[in-house]
Design an enzyme around this catalytic site. Structure first.
Site, PDB file in Angstrom:
ATOM      1  N   ASP A   1       0.819  -1.223   0.000  1.00  0.00           N
ATOM      2  CA  ASP A   1       0.000   0.000   0.000  1.00  0.00           C
ATOM      3  C   ASP A   1       0.850   1.269   0.000  1.00  0.00           C
ATOM      4  OD1 ASP A   1      -2.264  -1.688   0.315  1.00  0.00           O
ATOM      5  OD2 ASP A   1      -1.789  -1.818   2.446  1.00  0.00           O
TER       6      ASP A   1
ATOM      7  N   LYS B   1       1.662   2.247  -4.944  1.00  0.00           N
ATOM      8  CA  LYS B   1       2.317   1.719  -6.143  1.00  0.00           C
ATOM      9  C   LYS B   1       1.506   1.996  -7.396  1.00  0.00           C
ATOM     10  CE  LYS B   1       2.791  -2.471  -4.579  1.00  0.00           C
ATOM     11  NZ  LYS B   1       2.618  -2.326  -3.141  1.00  0.00           N
ATOM     12  N   GLY B   2       0.159   1.919  -7.270  1.00  0.00           N
ATOM     13  CA  GLY B   2      -0.703   2.074  -8.447  1.00  0.00           C
ATOM     14  C   GLY B   2      -0.315   3.274  -9.285  1.00  0.00           C
TER      15      GLY B   2
ATOM     16  N   GLY C   1      -4.301  -4.992  -4.765  1.00  0.00           N
ATOM     17  CA  GLY C   1      -5.411  -4.219  -5.295  1.00  0.00           C
ATOM     18  C   GLY C   1      -4.923  -2.826  -5.558  1.00  0.00           C
ATOM     19  N   HIS C   2      -5.215  -2.287  -6.721  1.00  0.00           N
ATOM     20  CA  HIS C   2      -4.917  -0.883  -6.870  1.00  0.00           C
ATOM     21  C   HIS C   2      -6.021  -0.175  -7.617  1.00  0.00           C
ATOM     22  CE1 HIS C   2      -2.100  -2.995  -9.694  1.00  0.00           C
ATOM     23  NE2 HIS C   2      -2.978  -2.484 -10.512  1.00  0.00           N
ATOM     24  N   THR C   3      -6.125   1.087  -7.258  1.00  0.00           N
ATOM     25  CA  THR C   3      -7.165   1.910  -7.837  1.00  0.00           C
ATOM     26  C   THR C   3      -6.473   2.883  -8.774  1.00  0.00           C
ATOM     27  OG1 THR C   3      -8.267   1.730  -5.725  1.00  0.00           O
ATOM     28  CG2 THR C   3      -9.071   3.441  -7.199  1.00  0.00           C
TER      29      THR C   3
ATOM     30  N   THR D   1      -5.922 -11.641   3.354  1.00  0.00           N
ATOM     31  CA  THR D   1      -6.972 -11.008   2.561  1.00  0.00           C
ATOM     32  C   THR D   1      -8.080 -12.006   2.207  1.00  0.00           C
ATOM     33  OG1 THR D   1      -5.814 -11.506   0.515  1.00  0.00           O
ATOM     34  CG2 THR D   1      -5.326  -9.377   1.537  1.00  0.00           C
TER      35      THR D   1
ATOM     36  N   GLN E   1       2.147  -6.106  -3.118  1.00  0.00           N
ATOM     37  CA  GLN E   1       2.453  -6.063  -1.689  1.00  0.00           C
ATOM     38  C   GLN E   1       3.738  -5.246  -1.474  1.00  0.00           C
ATOM     39  OE1 GLN E   1       1.706  -9.633  -2.835  1.00  0.00           O
ATOM     40  NE2 GLN E   1      -0.356  -8.845  -2.702  1.00  0.00           N
TER      41      GLN E   1
ATOM     42  N   THR F   1      -8.565  -3.937  -1.153  1.00  0.00           N
ATOM     43  CA  THR F   1      -9.099  -5.290  -1.323  1.00  0.00           C
ATOM     44  C   THR F   1     -10.091  -5.648  -0.224  1.00  0.00           C
ATOM     45  OG1 THR F   1      -7.095  -5.959  -2.476  1.00  0.00           O
ATOM     46  CG2 THR F   1      -8.420  -7.728  -1.544  1.00  0.00           C
TER      47      THR F   1
ATOM     48  N   ARG G   1     -10.336  -2.795   5.121  1.00  0.00           N
ATOM     49  CA  ARG G   1      -9.918  -2.677   6.529  1.00  0.00           C
ATOM     50  C   ARG G   1      -9.138  -1.384   6.769  1.00  0.00           C
ATOM     51  NH1 ARG G   1      -6.494  -8.074   7.447  1.00  0.00           N
ATOM     52  NH2 ARG G   1      -6.048  -7.754   5.266  1.00  0.00           N
TER      53      ARG G   1
HETATM   54  P1  IMP Z   1      -2.381 -12.840   2.110  1.00  0.00           P
HETATM   55  O1  IMP Z   1      -1.441 -12.293   1.075  1.00  0.00           O
HETATM   56  O2  IMP Z   1      -3.820 -12.659   1.750  1.00  0.00           O
HETATM   57  O3  IMP Z   1      -2.045 -14.249   2.474  1.00  0.00           O
HETATM   58  O4  IMP Z   1      -2.182 -11.993   3.446  1.00  0.00           O
HETATM   59  C1  IMP Z   1      -0.976 -12.060   4.208  1.00  0.00           C
HETATM   60  C2  IMP Z   1      -0.623 -10.707   4.780  1.00  0.00           C
HETATM   61  O5  IMP Z   1      -0.267  -9.828   3.713  1.00  0.00           O
HETATM   62  C3  IMP Z   1      -1.756  -9.996   5.522  1.00  0.00           C
HETATM   63  O6  IMP Z   1      -1.188  -9.232   6.575  1.00  0.00           O
HETATM   64  C4  IMP Z   1      -2.331  -9.079   4.476  1.00  0.00           C
HETATM   65  O7  IMP Z   1      -2.993  -7.975   5.054  1.00  0.00           O
HETATM   66  C5  IMP Z   1      -1.077  -8.661   3.745  1.00  0.00           C
HETATM   67  N1  IMP Z   1      -1.328  -8.264   2.352  1.00  0.00           N
HETATM   68  C6  IMP Z   1      -1.581  -9.062   1.297  1.00  0.00           C
HETATM   69  N2  IMP Z   1      -1.734  -8.342   0.186  1.00  0.00           N
HETATM   70  C7  IMP Z   1      -1.563  -7.062   0.522  1.00  0.00           C
HETATM   71  C8  IMP Z   1      -1.547  -5.839  -0.221  1.00  0.00           C
HETATM   72  O8  IMP Z   1      -1.726  -5.788  -1.448  1.00  0.00           O
HETATM   73  N3  IMP Z   1      -1.328  -4.708   0.508  1.00  0.00           N
HETATM   74  C9  IMP Z   1      -1.073  -4.728   1.837  1.00  0.00           C
HETATM   75  N4  IMP Z   1      -1.062  -5.843   2.553  1.00  0.00           N
HETATM   76  C10 IMP Z   1      -1.305  -7.005   1.907  1.00  0.00           C
END
Ligand code: IMP
Length: 391
Positions: A12, A15-16, A39-41, A119, A192, A268, A271
């Site tokens: 977060d 990057k988008g 996820g990016h907007t 997520t 990420q 995504t 939260r």
């Molecule tokens: P997972 O990738 O869904 O398995 O989540 C594992 C951890 O990575 C959790 O703490 C998520 O909140 C975090 N996470 C996964 N994708 C993102 C992202 O795109 N941005 C920020 N945190 C992410």
């Protein structure tokens, strides 16, 4: 020219927008890890697009590659492709036949997670099957007999997805390397961030792939000698979603102000993100392990009106001052040591050059450069494309 764009914090980083900036200059955009946990907007001509699998380059007609290092839920990808088609964009994409499939059972398993705060997109369980050598790969969806053998009664559904995606599936590794050989430029878009990396992150509170720049090589099949540049995206403060250590976290009104000013709520999952001061120890280490050649600072405008501003320059661990990141359980014990800088009150969202910024904002940027030992080449002062200072 091949560049990797990578987040240097916990994802977060904004990057988008940066990826959109560099993406415009290249011929191909490739993703190398993760799935729709990202996820990016992107806002283009006032129209908002929320993307999860597809790189934002898709909206600019770039050839987009979903690399072998990714995990893909076919149904969700098909929906995303339909969404952009319905908005008049013909997707120019190629999906690696060796990317792994996120199955329904992976989603069910991920739904039970209570510890990591995932997520819930089935990412971890899909990578678990990959590593355990029992995964199903995207190319397998095209082999009906094999699918029936592997999936029995649920095979038909996946065979249908395979048919729907068949024109996009291929050998992305050979394609990328041929294109690079023919002089095409490429941007590898990391999802990420560095500290969510399975090896270099705050384990176990990480995602299940290599988010660092090195992942671009393994996740697409391009050799390290082909990478020319690594851009590290650095948010002007720190955030993270989900559980895990976060030394500079602010559980007070300043943290809430940053969350509100920066609209720090997940793309995504929706939260609220945990917010805190800029951590130079973390970003310096990220620059090192990613081989960052220059930094893009994002969301500097969010700090307007916060005074003073603190930067973490070292940690105190067991009574000692340390300047590296202990990526062990010691991370929980690290107490940030701060340097205080004067803030600025001016709205900086219309700044076009460094000279347009208040002096204190320029000092803040210089401080980041010095502490992270890396040059800054872009500063973003708002979500719009034009709100970017190129240095
Ligand atoms: P997972 O990738 O869904 O398995 O989540 C594992 C951890 O990575 C959790 O703490 C998520 O909140 C975090 N996470 C996964 N994708 C993102 C992202 O795109 N941005 C920020 N945190 C992410």
């Amino acid at each position: 020219m091949s560049i990797v764009v990578v987040g240097t914090q916990w994802g977060d980083e904004g990057k988008g927008k940066i990826v959109d900036y560099y993406g415009e200059k290249v011929d191909i955009v490739a993703r190398y890890q993760g799935g729709n946990n990202a996820g990016h907007t992107v806002v283009i001509n006032g129209e908002t697009f929320k993307l999860h699998f597809l790189p934002s380059g898709i909206l600019r007609g770039k050839f987009c590659i979903l690399g072998n290092g990714m995990v893909i839920e076919p149904k969700a990808l098909i929906e995303e492709i339909e969404m952009i088609k319905n908005r008049g964009i013909e997707p120019n994409i190629m999906i690696s036949n060796r990317a792994h499939v996120i199955l329904k059972k992976h989603l069910e398993e991920d739904a039970k997670d209570k510890k990591i705060g995932t997520t819930k997109r089935g990412i971890g369980p899909a990578y678990t099957d990959k590593i355990a050598r029992r995964g199903i790969r995207i190319g397998d969806l095209l082999d009906e007999d094999y699918m029936k053998e592997r999936l029995g009664s649920i095979a038909e559904e996946y065979i249908t997805y395979g048919r729907m995606l068949s024109s996009y599936i291929g050998d992305t590794t050979t394609t990328i390397n041929e294109l690079i050989e023919n002089g095409k430029s490429i941007m590898f878009e990391g999802a990420q961030g560095t500290y969510l990396d399975i090896d270099h992150g705050t384990y176990p509170y990480v995602t299940s792939s290599n988010t660092v720049s090195g992942g671009a090589c393994t996740g697409t099949g391009v050799g390290p000698t082909k990478i020319d540049k690594v851009i590290g995206i650095v948010k002007a403060y720190t955030t993270r979603v989900g559980e895990g250590p976060f030394p500079t976290e602010l559980n007070d009104s300043v943290g809430q102000k940053i969350r509100d000013n920066g609209r720090e709520y997940g793309t995504t999952t929706g939260r609220p993100r945990r917010c805190g001061w800029f951590d130079a120890v973390l970003v310096r280490h990220a620059c090192m392990i990613n081989g960052v050649t220059s930094i893009a600072i994002t969301k500097l405008d969010v700090l307007s009106g916060i005074n003073p501003i603190k930067i973490c320059t070292a940690y105190e661990l067991n009574g000692e001052i340390i300047k590296h990141v202990p990526l062990t359980r010691d991370m929980y014990k690290c107490k940030p040591i701060y340097e205080e800088l004067p803030g600025w009150d001016e709205d900086i969202t219309n700044a076009k050059t460094l000279d347009d910024l208040p002096e204190n904002a320029r000092v803040y940027i210089e401080k980041i450069e010095t502490l992270c030992k890396t040059n800054v080449e872009l500063v973003s002062v708002g979500p719009g494309r034009e709100q970017t200072i190129v240095i």
